[in-house]
Structures are given as C-alpha cells and as structure tokens.
Design an enzyme around this catalytic site. Sequence first.
Site, PDB file in Angstrom:
ATOM      1  N   HIS B 269      53.380   7.346  41.929  1.00 46.78           N
ATOM      2  CA  HIS B 269      53.175   8.706  42.421  1.00 46.78           C
ATOM      3  C   HIS B 269      51.707   8.891  42.844  1.00 46.78           C
ATOM      4  O   HIS B 269      51.414   9.308  43.971  1.00 46.78           O
ATOM      5  CB  HIS B 269      53.560   9.697  41.312  1.00 46.78           C
ATOM      6  CG  HIS B 269      53.387  11.133  41.677  1.00 46.78           C
ATOM      7  ND1 HIS B 269      54.427  11.940  42.062  1.00 46.78           N
ATOM      8  CD2 HIS B 269      52.284  11.923  41.714  1.00 46.78           C
ATOM      9  CE1 HIS B 269      53.975  13.160  42.321  1.00 46.78           C
ATOM     10  NE2 HIS B 269      52.672  13.177  42.116  1.00 46.78           N
ATOM     11  N   GLU B 270      50.809   8.562  41.949  1.00 50.94           N
ATOM     12  CA  GLU B 270      49.387   8.760  42.249  1.00 50.94           C
ATOM     13  C   GLU B 270      48.935   7.825  43.366  1.00 50.94           C
ATOM     14  O   GLU B 270      48.085   8.184  44.180  1.00 50.94           O
ATOM     15  CB  GLU B 270      48.537   8.569  40.993  1.00 50.94           C
ATOM     16  CG  GLU B 270      48.895   9.497  39.823  1.00 50.94           C
ATOM     17  CD  GLU B 270      48.966  10.979  40.202  1.00 50.94           C
ATOM     18  OE1 GLU B 270      48.304  11.373  41.192  1.00 50.94           O
ATOM     19  OE2 GLU B 270      49.690  11.733  39.528  1.00 50.94           O
ATOM     20  N   HIS B 273      49.546   9.469  46.633  1.00 54.00           N
ATOM     21  CA  HIS B 273      48.432  10.365  46.973  1.00 54.00           C
ATOM     22  C   HIS B 273      47.230   9.554  47.483  1.00 54.00           C
ATOM     23  O   HIS B 273      46.589   9.908  48.469  1.00 54.00           O
ATOM     24  CB  HIS B 273      47.985  11.158  45.730  1.00 54.00           C
ATOM     25  CG  HIS B 273      48.902  12.281  45.344  1.00 54.00           C
ATOM     26  ND1 HIS B 273      49.244  13.289  46.222  1.00 54.00           N
ATOM     27  CD2 HIS B 273      49.521  12.590  44.174  1.00 54.00           C
ATOM     28  CE1 HIS B 273      50.039  14.161  45.599  1.00 54.00           C
ATOM     29  NE2 HIS B 273      50.225  13.755  44.352  1.00 54.00           N
ATOM     30  N   GLU B 299      51.848  15.993  48.539  1.00 55.64           N
ATOM     31  CA  GLU B 299      52.904  15.727  47.573  1.00 55.64           C
ATOM     32  C   GLU B 299      54.037  14.923  48.222  1.00 55.64           C
ATOM     33  O   GLU B 299      54.719  14.133  47.549  1.00 55.64           O
ATOM     34  CB  GLU B 299      53.435  17.051  46.999  1.00 55.64           C
ATOM     35  CG  GLU B 299      54.372  16.903  45.817  1.00 55.64           C
ATOM     36  CD  GLU B 299      53.684  16.501  44.512  1.00 55.64           C
ATOM     37  OE1 GLU B 299      52.437  16.366  44.490  1.00 55.64           O
ATOM     38  OE2 GLU B 299      54.397  16.302  43.509  1.00 55.64           O
TER      39      GLU B 299
END
Lengths: 505, 505
Positions: B269-270, B273, B299
């Site tokens: 997820h990170e 980003h 997001e």
Amino acid sequence: MAPVDELRARLGEIHDLSRAASLLAWDERTMMPAGGAEARAETLATLARVRHEMFIDDEVGRLIDQARSGLDGEAAPGESIDADLVHVVARDWDKARRVPSELRAELARASSIAENAWVEAKRESDFEMLLPHLRENVELTRRYADCFDGYPGITHVYDALLDEYEPEMTTEQMRGVLADLREGLVPLVADATDNAADSNGDPFRGEFPAEPQRELVAQLIGNLPFPEGSWRIDPTEHPFAISIGTGDVRLTTRYDEGNLAMALFSAMHEAGHGLYESGVDPELRRTPLSKPRSLGLHESQSRLWENWVARSRPYLERLLPRLVEWFPGAFEEIDADELYRSANRVERSLIRIEADEVTYNLHILIRFELELEIFEGGLELTALPEAWNARYRDYLGLEVPDDAHGVLQDVHWPSGAFGYFPTYSLGNIIAGQLWEAANRDLGDLPSQIGEGDLASLGGWLRENVHRHGRRLSPAQILERAGCGELTVEPLLGHLRGRVRLATEA
Amino acid sequence: MAPVDELRARLGEIHDLSRAASLLAWDERTMMPAGGAEARAETLATLARVRHEMFIDDEVGRLIDQARSGLDGEAAPGESIDADLVHVVARDWDKARRVPSELRAELARASSIAENAWVEAKRESDFEMLLPHLRENVELTRRYADCFDGYPGITHVYDALLDEYEPEMTTEQMRGVLADLREGLVPLVADATDNAADSNGDPFRGEFPAEPQRELVAQLIGNLPFPEGSWRIDPTEHPFAISIGTGDVRLTTRYDEGNLAMALFSAMHEAGHGLYESGVDPELRRTPLSKPRSLGLHESQSRLWENWVARSRPYLERLLPRLVEWFPGAFEEIDADELYRSANRVERSLIRIEADEVTYNLHILIRFELELEIFEGGLELTALPEAWNARYRDYLGLEVPDDAHGVLQDVHWPSGAFGYFPTYSLGNIIAGQLWEAANRDLGDLPSQIGEGDLASLGGWLRENVHRHGRRLSPAQILERAGCGELTVEPLLGHLRGRVRLATEA
C-alpha cells in the site's frame, strides 16, 4: 512582551531552523537513499540562507540593544541567563553582520568546488590538482579575516579563523600551549617503541560480524550516563555525533568487520560528544546558549570518554567478559593486561585519523604550524608539500611517500576550515586537566570505573562542564572546575603512561 | 531574471522548507528518540510558520501576476509547465491569503488539544469527553469554510473542506458517486458470507519473527518499479509513505509478529503511494507541481498496488514459494488457491482500519454521510454516536457496543480533518478505473504479474498518472488515461469477484 523575551522568541525560531538542518545533515549521512542527494543539498542551502537572514535582521540588533539596556547591573558570566544570552548573541550578531553575504556565498561555493577537486587530487595523489583551489580558499579566508580587522580580541589574521571554532582563544595562547606540547611530545615519541605490529597479534583484529558489534556497542552506550530515551546510534562511513534538540542525541559509528576497535572506541568518542550536548542545562533549551561553546571543549569530552575511560585498564577489564561472550573464539586466550596493551599500542604513522593516542597530537601540531606559516605569509602554497614532508621527518621520523599519504590526506583545508585543527589537540589537553580535577574531586576514578560506575564521572562533567552551554568561556569553565590555567602537563603525564605500557610489552 | 523564473526561485525555497518538514515528520515517526518530542513539535511549528509567511508574501502575488502576463496565449493544462505552475500557484496563494493567520493558529491549537482529549476519550470509551472539543473543531472549520464564501467553484460549505484534500471536486459530485457506490455495495455485503473465521485457519496468522518479515518485505519492494537508490523502508506504528525530494521516498510498515498480512499488504500500500511520488516528471522538481494533486488519486495508487496487484491470484502464486522459504513450517501445506482466499477474506466488522476490501467502503460512506449531515446543519453533535450506530446497523448489520468501537475510533475528526474520509473511497473507485484502462492498454495484466513483470503496469501508471504531478486535475488525468468519467462500476465488479471468492470457500 519584554525585549529580552521578544529576542528569545526570535532566537527560538532561528534555533528551530538549525535543529532542522542538523537532522537533515544526520539523515544525509545515515539514512538518505542516494537519490536524495541533490534535493538535500538544495534544502540545506535554503535553511542556512533563511536562518542567516532571519538572524542578521536589523530588528534582532534592535532587540539586543533594548534587552541589554533592560538588564540590571553588571551580572558576572553564569549569574543571569538573560545577561549571558544578550552577551553571547550580541557577539554572534555582530560577527554575522561583518561578513558580506557575497563573501559567504563565495566561501561556500569555493569550498564545495575544492572538496570535489580534492577527492580527485587525492585519488591521483597530485597536489598540483588541488593547488589553484587551495589558493582560492586561502585568498577568500584572508578576505574573511579582514572583516574582523580591529575587532575586539582579534589582533592577528589567524585569530579571526580560530574564533570560529575556539572563540576567545588567541593565536598567541594557542601557539604557546601547543609549543609546550611539542616540547614534551617530540622527545617522548622519539623514545617510544612502536609495538603495534608486535608478534603477539592484536585481538581487536580478526573477524567480527557487524550484528553482534552493533548489539554490544548499543549495550555499552546504554551503560553511559545518558538520560533514558535521549539517544540513538546508527552506522555511517565517517562517525560523528549531533544533537537535534534537548533529549535527542544522534551518535554514529562504523562497524569494521576486520577491526573491532574501530566501532568500540569511535562509539565512545562520539558518545562523549553526545553526553556534552545532552548535559546542557534544560533552561537554556531553544536558545543559542544551548550549544557547547568551543570545539576544544567539545573534543575534550569525546577524548575523555574514548581515551581516559574506554582505553583504561579497569574499563577494559570489565569489558573483557562481554567480548568473550559476544565474539566466541576471539578473546578466550586474552587477559586484561594484554587487552589493555592492545588498546593502547603506539606506532608512528603517516595518517592522522589512524594515529594512536600518543602520536596523534604530532599530526595536529604539524597542521597548526603550517596553517600559521600560510597565514602569517611566510609559506608559499607551492612549497606546502615539501614543508609537510619535512615536518613528518622531524617530528615523527617518517618519510612521506606521496601526497595522498601526506598533505592531501585531510578534507579540512579543501573545505576551507583553517583554524580547526588545533582544537583537536586543545581537546586532548583539556581532557587531561578535567580528568585530573574530576579524579581529585571524586576520589579514585579508576576504581569507580572498575566497579562499573560511570555515572559519577558523568555527573561531575555535567555539573562542571556540560550544563553551562555557551554561558561560560572555556577558560572560565576550566577555572571553576578547579583546573586552573591551560597546561599540557596532565596530558603529557597520561601519554607517558601509554608509552611506558608500549615499551614494557 | 524573468518574473516566472524569479517566482520559481522563491517557490523553490518554500518547497525546500516543506521537504525539511517532511523529513522531520518521517523521523518523528520512525527514528526519533522519545526525548526529542518537545523540540520536534517546536521545530515543525516554526517551519510551517516561516514557510507560510514566505508564501503569502505580497511579492509572491506580484510575481504571479507578472508571470501570468508574460505567458503567451492560452495554453491548455499540460501544455506548458510555466502556465500550469502559474495557474496552480495562483490558486494556492489566493487560498492561503483568504484564511487569517489567527484562524489558522486557532485551528492548529484546537486540533492539537482535541487529539489529546480523543486519546483519553477513546480509552474511556466516552464520547462526552470529546464532545466540547469536537464542537470547537466544527465551529472553527465552519469559520474556515466561510473564508471561501463566493470562491470560484465553491458553492457549498463542504466544498471548501473537500477542496483541501480533493481540489476541483464538488460536494455534489462526491455525493453522487458515493451514492452509486452505496447502492451497489450495501446489497453486495448483505449477500456476502463472512469467511474470515472459517475453520481452515488463516495461514497469515501464526508466529512470524520480525527479522525475516523485514527481509522479505524489502525484497518485495525491491521488485517494484522504483528507480534504484530512491527509497527505503522502516518500521513504524502507523504505516505511511512520504517523499523528501526527487529520488528520496520513505516507506514504512508495521511488523506484527502474529499476522504476516499486516506488513505484506501495508508495505505494498505505502509503496503504491511512494511510486506515485517517485514518478513525477523530474522537470517539475522543486516546484509546487511536483506533488500529486489529490488524495483520491494518491489513494488510488496505494490501493491499486495493495489490492489489485498484491491480493491478486497471480501475485500470490509467485509469492507462495518465497513464503515457504522465509517462514519454514507455515506455508508448506497451503496451495495458491488457499493463499488467494486467505488474502481476500470478507468479514463485517466495526473497525475501519481492520476492514477487508469489500466492506471497507461502507465504513467510509458512513463517515462521509455523517460529515455532510453535520455541516449541512441537520445533525447535532450530541446525536452523533446514535447516528453512527444506526448506520452501522443499516449498512453492515452490526451493533456498536461502545463509542471506542464506534464514533471514537478515528483520529480524523479530533484532528479537524473534515472532508478527508471520502477520498479513501474515491481512491478505490479510481483504482478500479485505472486498472481496467491499464489492462486494456497493456493486454493481460494478470498474466504479466504472474510472470513477475510489474514494470509494465508501473510504466503505464507513471506515464498516465504520476508524471503529471499537479499539472492536471484528477478528472483530466482520468480522461486522458482513457478512463472516461468517474464511475463505480469497475470497483464494484472487482468487489463482486472478492465476494464470490469468499462465498465459494
């Protein structure tokens, strides 16, 4: 708001920008991915510029004047924080205003170019490649010194340089004390036996995986008198210590898997710097008084913990069982005497940063004397390598084979840091004096260290040195700590012990 | 210097201060010793203030005007960097000038107090303890919104809030698309089978020492299409990603020794980003255009890598042998189908941050709808817990046992971040659209992932999304990427697949 409080508020913000820059500098050398380099240089330059502009603002000068007139009477240094603050900041402000922004920019630019040229010149071992850049640095440094023509306490071109690193110390004082050191040290080294390469081998050399080194070093630093949750230690290429704020000290060390002494002693060295920063009176936080006042004093703390504590027999005796535990196979056959001798070998060598405790100061003396010759005008830069090599012959009895192992070894001159070197030796001198005073006040320091009590010494240093921050000058600190005038005798006595140890072996 | 270059130089310095603040924020949550907290808060506040003052300066406005008049003709967004820069900065500047400094300070102060009160209130599970602070936050937020009365594109009180996080999206658009999502999602969840607690057990639960987790995660991130030497990953309590500058992306994750899924999916997820930040056109570096434009788009990138890639069957099938290798004993009995099902379990639950992919958006819808009710004036804050609990009953079929598991679970409202929540769902919606467009353009994405090719998708996203930075609006990016208008269908289709998988199991 009272002017002094308004002044504090402004200085607090300026201090915050310095803290930010400190963290960025730490991160650059410990954490930053390679891809961040360009942005980091830009960010640090902007922080420095904004900070400088905020500080040299006319309004800061006005507040200093107003705050000064609001102080009652004649407080002696250390009596009133406000008075000390105004005194120290007035000098900082005045000094900062005397150097034109263009000159500052030229100095920064030239040193950055020279540092790059130096990397190349050192690789090629060719002084000529550095020469034009060094000339530029010296020329700009002279112009910098000219800014302080007639400044109180500055009567010599080198005074202005020294003042950046060792404020309130004159060239004549430094020349005197380092001449004393030379007189004692040159014959001492001439008589000493090189025992670094003796046949018994060196137990600190071998195979030491980084991971147990890290864990052991973290334990050893954890045993030092730091407040809890106030420090961390990380690996880096060239060890350093920096404080980001009250309660946030960053230590670094290097884990050489072939040489355990590297991490052990460099970590203690940096921890000494860190203890100084962490010991400043909390009431001085977020003010310019919260940083140590001189590099000499700062180095005295690192040297004291590295050399007087960590290389002492009682410390090493306590360390030995842990070495056995962490590095199975390497220390079982060693006794405390051998470990002690191994940690204190003596060897004349060409490279300053690899020098032992005894010969180290000769490397510094050479650089200091050459700097003086350059700035007093006698020495042409073209003749610098020759002058360097002659002194290594005279003081250390060594022939310098090439410039890479001689005049090109340090980054200080390429980066324009003239006046910095002597503070290393000054630190050793002060460490010797503080050790003697602490030992007198606390009773038997070696026994306390042998019992694992490092807090007594830590407390004494905090009380007598650290807490003052920049409120007192180094001379005032030494005097109040019971050290009297600056003298090389305690250091020489300590080094004589090291030479005896090496010679006995 | 041309006005636009002078503007760039000023904005570059302001950008540098933001970079410094980013590093300080990263360090605070990953590296800082506890003792550094007070100094860090001061430093961050000063950086924010200095940066803000530098930006709202009249001179910046003058340079914007001059630069604007120097632009030739009517460049469409994305055609001229200078034109895009002036356009984006003019809006930023105008917005920044509309909010009085005192109100900004009050907002910061109130949110800081409310956050502290929230920690306490959550611990006691007592909404009444937070209520006065929440009232203050809402009141100040209304005053903030009032600053944009009559501002172009802002016609609703909630528009002004949304604009901070999702510029150029109106309340009506958001309401429309989230209503579509609710219509599709509520019946889908009602039909779904909770399979999280099924008797087969969950292979991601067990004992997973942190060290191999770290090494595996570093390898997995290393396989993503980051430029070399441009990122690092560190442990933290609440995972986040931040970029310090071009080529310096900091990822974080959390290593839960009882739940391997935590680190694996939060790291992906990170990293999503981080890939976004690292993919911005290098020509935009050190300008305000170099940051992504909206939280929804941001997001979308994290969700796409976490949910569409890392939870996909081909990715997990390739991962399985590595899991076997790194965690002996835990995965030998598992096949790819089971791993796939385990990574995609569905369970109605009370806590947003623990929610699975299918039910997650219902948590967001509830918060969005309540925010609208608060700011449209219908909902009294005293009635908020009751309204919260009623919606959990309606949408998820769950009874909320207490406020800690209900209205007090998130920090957003205590910290004054109204208008933030809907961007989470918007991100999921956009991720679905981008995935479909990329799959159409690149051929068979699942097969490519199954072959370990993550660079194709990475390149597509860089070209179609990342490189634009803030030059294009989210709507323009989606349109040019071939996604058309905002639509929930791709996301709903994807989630239907997850529900089928859970139901089959």
